[in-house]
Design a protein around this motif. Structure first.
Motif, PDB file in Angstrom:
ATOM      1  N   MET A   1     -29.976 -22.860 -23.930  1.00  0.00           N
ATOM      2  CA  MET A   1     -30.935 -23.325 -22.937  1.00  0.00           C
ATOM      3  C   MET A   1     -31.156 -22.240 -21.904  1.00  0.00           C
ATOM      4  O   MET A   1     -30.281 -21.414 -21.657  1.00  0.00           O
ATOM      5  CB  MET A   1     -30.407 -24.587 -22.230  1.00  0.00           C
ATOM      6  CG  MET A   1     -30.346 -25.808 -23.109  1.00  0.00           C
ATOM      7  SD  MET A   1     -30.084 -27.306 -22.133  1.00  0.00           S
ATOM      8  CE  MET A   1     -31.666 -27.410 -21.284  1.00  0.00           C
ATOM      9  N   TRP A   2     -32.364 -22.257 -21.283  1.00  0.00           N
ATOM     10  CA  TRP A   2     -32.608 -21.313 -20.199  1.00  0.00           C
ATOM     11  C   TRP A   2     -33.563 -21.904 -19.186  1.00  0.00           C
ATOM     12  O   TRP A   2     -34.395 -22.753 -19.478  1.00  0.00           O
ATOM     13  CB  TRP A   2     -33.130 -19.975 -20.718  1.00  0.00           C
ATOM     14  CG  TRP A   2     -34.289 -20.059 -21.663  1.00  0.00           C
ATOM     15  CD1 TRP A   2     -35.608 -20.027 -21.374  1.00  0.00           C
ATOM     16  CD2 TRP A   2     -34.182 -20.155 -23.073  1.00  0.00           C
ATOM     17  NE1 TRP A   2     -36.353 -20.115 -22.499  1.00  0.00           N
ATOM     18  CE2 TRP A   2     -35.514 -20.186 -23.562  1.00  0.00           C
ATOM     19  CE3 TRP A   2     -33.118 -20.234 -23.976  1.00  0.00           C
ATOM     20  CZ2 TRP A   2     -35.787 -20.283 -24.923  1.00  0.00           C
ATOM     21  CZ3 TRP A   2     -33.404 -20.324 -25.316  1.00  0.00           C
ATOM     22  CH2 TRP A   2     -34.724 -20.348 -25.773  1.00  0.00           C
ATOM     23  N   LYS A   3     -33.402 -21.438 -17.931  1.00  0.00           N
ATOM     24  CA  LYS A   3     -34.222 -21.919 -16.828  1.00  0.00           C
ATOM     25  C   LYS A   3     -34.521 -20.773 -15.883  1.00  0.00           C
ATOM     26  O   LYS A   3     -33.718 -19.850 -15.734  1.00  0.00           O
ATOM     27  CB  LYS A   3     -33.492 -23.029 -16.046  1.00  0.00           C
ATOM     28  CG  LYS A   3     -33.290 -24.306 -16.829  1.00  0.00           C
ATOM     29  CD  LYS A   3     -32.619 -25.365 -15.967  1.00  0.00           C
ATOM     30  CE  LYS A   3     -32.418 -26.644 -16.746  1.00  0.00           C
ATOM     31  NZ  LYS A   3     -31.754 -27.680 -15.925  1.00  0.00           N
ATOM     32  N   PRO A   4     -35.696 -20.845 -15.152  1.00  0.00           N
ATOM     33  CA  PRO A   4     -36.009 -19.833 -14.154  1.00  0.00           C
ATOM     34  C   PRO A   4     -35.254 -20.102 -12.865  1.00  0.00           C
ATOM     35  O   PRO A   4     -34.929 -21.246 -12.556  1.00  0.00           O
ATOM     36  CB  PRO A   4     -37.517 -19.997 -13.955  1.00  0.00           C
ATOM     37  CG  PRO A   4     -37.760 -21.443 -14.233  1.00  0.00           C
ATOM     38  CD  PRO A   4     -36.783 -21.824 -15.311  1.00  0.00           C
ATOM     39  N   LEU A   5     -35.012 -19.024 -12.094  1.00  0.00           N
ATOM     40  CA  LEU A   5     -34.314 -19.169 -10.833  1.00  0.00           C
ATOM     41  C   LEU A   5     -35.275 -19.350  -9.671  1.00  0.00           C
ATOM     42  O   LEU A   5     -34.887 -19.833  -8.622  1.00  0.00           O
ATOM     43  CB  LEU A   5     -33.426 -17.943 -10.568  1.00  0.00           C
ATOM     44  CG  LEU A   5     -32.338 -17.715 -11.610  1.00  0.00           C
ATOM     45  CD1 LEU A   5     -31.480 -16.544 -11.205  1.00  0.00           C
ATOM     46  CD2 LEU A   5     -31.489 -18.952 -11.771  1.00  0.00           C
TER      47      LEU A   5
ATOM     48  N   LYS B   1     -37.818 -28.525 -27.016  1.00  0.00           N
ATOM     49  CA  LYS B   1     -38.533 -29.211 -25.947  1.00  0.00           C
ATOM     50  C   LYS B   1     -38.514 -28.359 -24.696  1.00  0.00           C
ATOM     51  O   LYS B   1     -37.698 -27.437 -24.538  1.00  0.00           O
ATOM     52  CB  LYS B   1     -37.895 -30.564 -25.654  1.00  0.00           C
ATOM     53  CG  LYS B   1     -36.456 -30.503 -25.127  1.00  0.00           C
ATOM     54  CD  LYS B   1     -35.887 -31.888 -24.882  1.00  0.00           C
ATOM     55  CE  LYS B   1     -34.430 -31.815 -24.432  1.00  0.00           C
ATOM     56  NZ  LYS B   1     -33.853 -33.163 -24.224  1.00  0.00           N
ATOM     57  N   SER B   2     -39.442 -28.657 -23.804  1.00  0.00           N
ATOM     58  CA  SER B   2     -39.425 -28.124 -22.448  1.00  0.00           C
ATOM     59  C   SER B   2     -38.652 -29.095 -21.582  1.00  0.00           C
ATOM     60  O   SER B   2     -38.797 -30.320 -21.723  1.00  0.00           O
ATOM     61  CB  SER B   2     -40.851 -27.964 -21.911  1.00  0.00           C
ATOM     62  OG  SER B   2     -40.816 -27.705 -20.516  1.00  0.00           O
TER      63      SER B   2
ATOM     64  N   ASP C   1     -38.455 -27.111 -16.066  1.00  0.00           N
ATOM     65  CA  ASP C   1     -38.461 -25.713 -15.630  1.00  0.00           C
ATOM     66  C   ASP C   1     -37.658 -24.842 -16.595  1.00  0.00           C
ATOM     67  O   ASP C   1     -37.257 -23.735 -16.254  1.00  0.00           O
ATOM     68  CB  ASP C   1     -37.896 -25.580 -14.206  1.00  0.00           C
ATOM     69  CG  ASP C   1     -36.462 -26.072 -14.104  1.00  0.00           C
ATOM     70  OD1 ASP C   1     -35.847 -25.853 -13.055  1.00  0.00           O
ATOM     71  OD2 ASP C   1     -35.974 -26.678 -15.071  1.00  0.00           O
ATOM     72  N   GLY C   2     -37.406 -25.329 -17.795  1.00  0.00           N
ATOM     73  CA  GLY C   2     -36.667 -24.539 -18.768  1.00  0.00           C
ATOM     74  C   GLY C   2     -37.000 -24.975 -20.179  1.00  0.00           C
ATOM     75  O   GLY C   2     -37.901 -25.786 -20.408  1.00  0.00           O
ATOM     76  N   PHE C   3     -36.271 -24.413 -21.143  1.00  0.00           N
ATOM     77  CA  PHE C   3     -36.528 -24.709 -22.545  1.00  0.00           C
ATOM     78  C   PHE C   3     -35.220 -24.919 -23.287  1.00  0.00           C
ATOM     79  O   PHE C   3     -34.190 -24.349 -22.932  1.00  0.00           O
ATOM     80  CB  PHE C   3     -37.280 -23.549 -23.218  1.00  0.00           C
ATOM     81  CG  PHE C   3     -38.638 -23.294 -22.650  1.00  0.00           C
ATOM     82  CD1 PHE C   3     -38.804 -22.368 -21.634  1.00  0.00           C
ATOM     83  CD2 PHE C   3     -39.735 -23.980 -23.116  1.00  0.00           C
ATOM     84  CE1 PHE C   3     -40.053 -22.135 -21.090  1.00  0.00           C
ATOM     85  CE2 PHE C   3     -40.985 -23.747 -22.584  1.00  0.00           C
ATOM     86  CZ  PHE C   3     -41.155 -22.826 -21.558  1.00  0.00           C
ATOM     87  N   LEU C   4     -35.285 -25.728 -24.327  1.00  0.00           N
ATOM     88  CA  LEU C   4     -34.181 -25.897 -25.254  1.00  0.00           C
ATOM     89  C   LEU C   4     -34.663 -25.461 -26.621  1.00  0.00           C
ATOM     90  O   LEU C   4     -35.713 -25.926 -27.095  1.00  0.00           O
ATOM     91  CB  LEU C   4     -33.735 -27.365 -25.307  1.00  0.00           C
ATOM     92  CG  LEU C   4     -32.719 -27.731 -26.398  1.00  0.00           C
ATOM     93  CD1 LEU C   4     -31.381 -27.025 -26.163  1.00  0.00           C
ATOM     94  CD2 LEU C   4     -32.507 -29.254 -26.446  1.00  0.00           C
TER      95      LEU C   4
ATOM     96  N   GLY D   1     -37.210 -35.464 -33.614  1.00  0.00           N
ATOM     97  CA  GLY D   1     -37.651 -34.167 -33.121  1.00  0.00           C
ATOM     98  C   GLY D   1     -36.853 -33.622 -31.957  1.00  0.00           C
ATOM     99  O   GLY D   1     -37.063 -32.484 -31.524  1.00  0.00           O
ATOM    100  N   ASP D   2     -35.928 -34.405 -31.418  1.00  0.00           N
ATOM    101  CA  ASP D   2     -35.095 -33.963 -30.308  1.00  0.00           C
ATOM    102  C   ASP D   2     -33.677 -33.734 -30.825  1.00  0.00           C
ATOM    103  O   ASP D   2     -33.307 -34.209 -31.907  1.00  0.00           O
ATOM    104  CB  ASP D   2     -35.081 -35.017 -29.211  1.00  0.00           C
ATOM    105  CG  ASP D   2     -34.561 -34.466 -27.885  1.00  0.00           C
ATOM    106  OD1 ASP D   2     -34.480 -35.247 -26.921  1.00  0.00           O
ATOM    107  OD2 ASP D   2     -34.238 -33.255 -27.822  1.00  0.00           O
ATOM    108  N   ILE D   3     -32.892 -32.984 -30.080  1.00  0.00           N
ATOM    109  CA  ILE D   3     -31.481 -32.801 -30.414  1.00  0.00           C
ATOM    110  C   ILE D   3     -30.647 -33.057 -29.169  1.00  0.00           C
ATOM    111  O   ILE D   3     -31.072 -32.768 -28.046  1.00  0.00           O
ATOM    112  CB  ILE D   3     -31.173 -31.399 -30.984  1.00  0.00           C
ATOM    113  CG1 ILE D   3     -31.525 -30.305 -29.971  1.00  0.00           C
ATOM    114  CG2 ILE D   3     -31.888 -31.173 -32.293  1.00  0.00           C
ATOM    115  CD1 ILE D   3     -31.099 -28.920 -30.418  1.00  0.00           C
TER     116      ILE D   3
END
Length: 546
Positions: free
Chosen positions: A1-5, A34-35, A38-41, A90-92
């Protein structure tokens, strides 16, 4: 996972999404799940390709954001973990996703934080790009997680969601067991060696202060054991070797009786596991004492070494070391628990009352330590000591010690403390058995003075003053000036009607504590109050001031 600061501007988010969905990303086996606002998986079919993508994405975002004003730049944190997930429409989700999210929260600014499981999959490919930052305590994760970060120069810049480091990278010491060997052709010895090998391995795997790894995985320490049998007797020689110096720094010989193989296995495996448990930290502490160290693990071991002693100055030195760790690692569960222990050290080696503010701080600290890591036998043990020594709740104390045994059945200190509690409960015979069960494993340890100390109190309650005196003297020989040892010796001499010994014990106690008053002695929570009254009467009999 990642997100902006930072969220003032969103080109970085767009570009990161584009990176995930480009043909190049697809070739790496990546797929956005998925979004998250403010981040993505995303998930990948290959660990190596997931790491390659993460580095490429971070470098691409960094390159684009260089042209933006610094206060409007967007930086991403990324967390990677490998594990089973649950797929649903479709999700995990699942533990693997949760851990990846927590690692993302711990990553440095513009960096990547990966679990040890991910790092193991990239060894020889790009593992050199990541710095080992030791174990992190992560929110809602029940156990510490070994983590690595990119860029490698960001090892000291972990996000505050995780435990930061002190100056240098810190990691737990690693230990490997060589196959235990039986000399000669005695089948019982061979069977015992193999059984002890497995039992010790299981005991070490449950410890929070050591990492048990394979012999070919470059451990810091290696343990070997040789078993030799003659008739019904078996002798075991344990050696601990430091791989960095190839030095054998500890050798211990142990004896057992083969007439009951299960008893022999319990006894010898307990001694071996305990020797390893305390021998390695002692080696680290000796090294740390030689220089001013900033390594939290070394500082933790040095503090533990001090706390095995019996002098207030040693425990105060331990407290200062722990304070240094906690200023930058406030969620280090072991440091939190040990600091709480230093505040109530009188329960272990002294007889004075403990300040109310220290009791409150210790109670808070122990609750925090348990919440941070419920899998530490040590933390549960100290919680048990608090219950019997402060609150006088002996049943709660027993439950804490038993919880420690669930985690580590070979916990020698646990048996000793259980004996203390049983004696307070009016069960001195059970207390003797428990204390002696722990004593075999602690016989060559710096902490050993607590064994005869506990036996002295137990024999006092039983009215066996000869053994009480002998064990109080043994405790004082192992730890000169031990405050509670002097107290027990004086009371035993007084109750036994030995004026000469009583006078010497009284004078020694007053020399070390000129302000001593019987009225200032902390109450010991015996269920039968006459046991405590008898101990105080013994002090009066030798002429100690009221």
């Amino acid at each position: 996972m990642w997100k902006p600061l930072k969220k003032q501007r969103w080109p970085g988010k767009k570009n990161c999404a584009c990176l995930c969905s480009t043909p190049a990303s697809s070739r790496l086996g990546g797929k956005i799940i998925k979004s998250t606002g403010d981040g993505f998986l995303a998930e990948f079919s290959s660990v190596v390709e997931a790491v390659r993508f993460a580095i490429a994405a971070q470098e691409a975002v960094r390159s684009e954001e260089e042209s933006a004003p610094q206060d409007r730049q967007i930086s991403y944190r990324m967390g990677l973990h490998i594990g089973d997930v649950i797929v649903d429409d479709g999700d995990i989700y699942g533990d693997g996703v949760n851990l990846a999210a927590r690692l993302e929260g711990a990553a440095p600014t513009g960096g990547i934080c990966i679990s040890a499981a991910v790092r193991d999959q990239i060894v020889g490919v790009m593992d050199e790009l990541f710095t080992d930052v030791g174990e992190l305590t992560l929110k809602n994760i029940s156990r510490p997680i070994r983590a690595f970060v990119w860029p490698p120069d960001q090892g000291g810049a972990l996000h505050t969601a995780a435990t930061p480091l002190i100056g240098v990278t810190s990691k737990k010491p690693t230990i490997a067991l060589a196959a235990f060997e039986a000399l000669g052709n005695n089948d019982d010895a061979k069977m015992l060696a193999e059984a002890c090998n497995h039992t010790v391995e299981a005991a070490l795997a449950n410890l929070t202060g050591l990492d048990l790894i394979a012999l070919d995985a470059d451990p810091d320490h290696i343990a070997t054991a040789v078993f030799q049998a003659s008739a019904n007797q078996v002798r075991t020689t344990l050696k601990l070797r430091e791989t960095s110096t190839s030095a054998t720094y500890m050798t211990q010989r142990m004896n057992g009786d083969l007439s009951d193989p299960f008893v022999a296995e319990d006894l010898l495996s307990g001694e071996i596991a305990t020797t390893i448990r305390y021998g390695i930290p002692q080696r680290i502490a000796e090294r740390a004492a030689e220089t001013e160290t900033n390594d939290p693990e070394a500082m933790l071991n040095l503090a533990g070494h001090y706390m095995m002693g019996s002098q207030p100055e040693e425990w105060e030195a331990a407290g200062r070391l722990l304070d240094r760790i906690l200023t930058v690692q406030p969620r280090n569960f072991m440091a939190v628990g040990m600091k709480a222990n230093t505040l109530i050290g009188e329960l272990v080696w002294g007889y004075r009352a403990i300040r109310p503010e220290d009791i409150e701080a210790a109670d808070t600290g122990l609750s925090k330590a348990v919440s941070l890591n419920d899998q530490s036998d040590y933390v549960h043990l100290i919680r048990g000591i608090f219950h019997y020594g402060i609150a006088g709740d002996l049943d709660a104390a027993v439950r804490c010690v038993e919880r420690g045994f669930e985690i580590s059945p070979q916990f020698a200190q646990g048996h000793m403390v259980l004996g203390w509690i049983q004696n307070l409960m009016g069960q001195p015979e059970l207390a003797l058995n428990s204390i002696k069960k722990g004593s075999f494993s602690l016989a060559k340890n710096r902490i050993y003075h607590r064994v005869p100390q506990a036996l002295a109190q137990t024999y006092l309650v039983m009215g066996d003053f000869e053994n009480a005196i002998a064990n109080a003297n043994r405790a004082l020989q192992n730890s000169p000036g031990l405050p509670v040892g002097q107290l027990y010796l004086a009371s035993a001499a007084g109750q036994a009607g030995l004026p000469d010994l009583g006078a010497r014990a009284r004078d020694a106690l007053l020399t070390s504590d000129p302000d001593f008053r019987i009225s200032g002695v902390r109450r010991f929570h015996f269920q039968d109050p006459t046991c405590w009254d008898a101990i105080l009467d013994g002090l009066r009999a030798v002429g100690l001031p009221e």
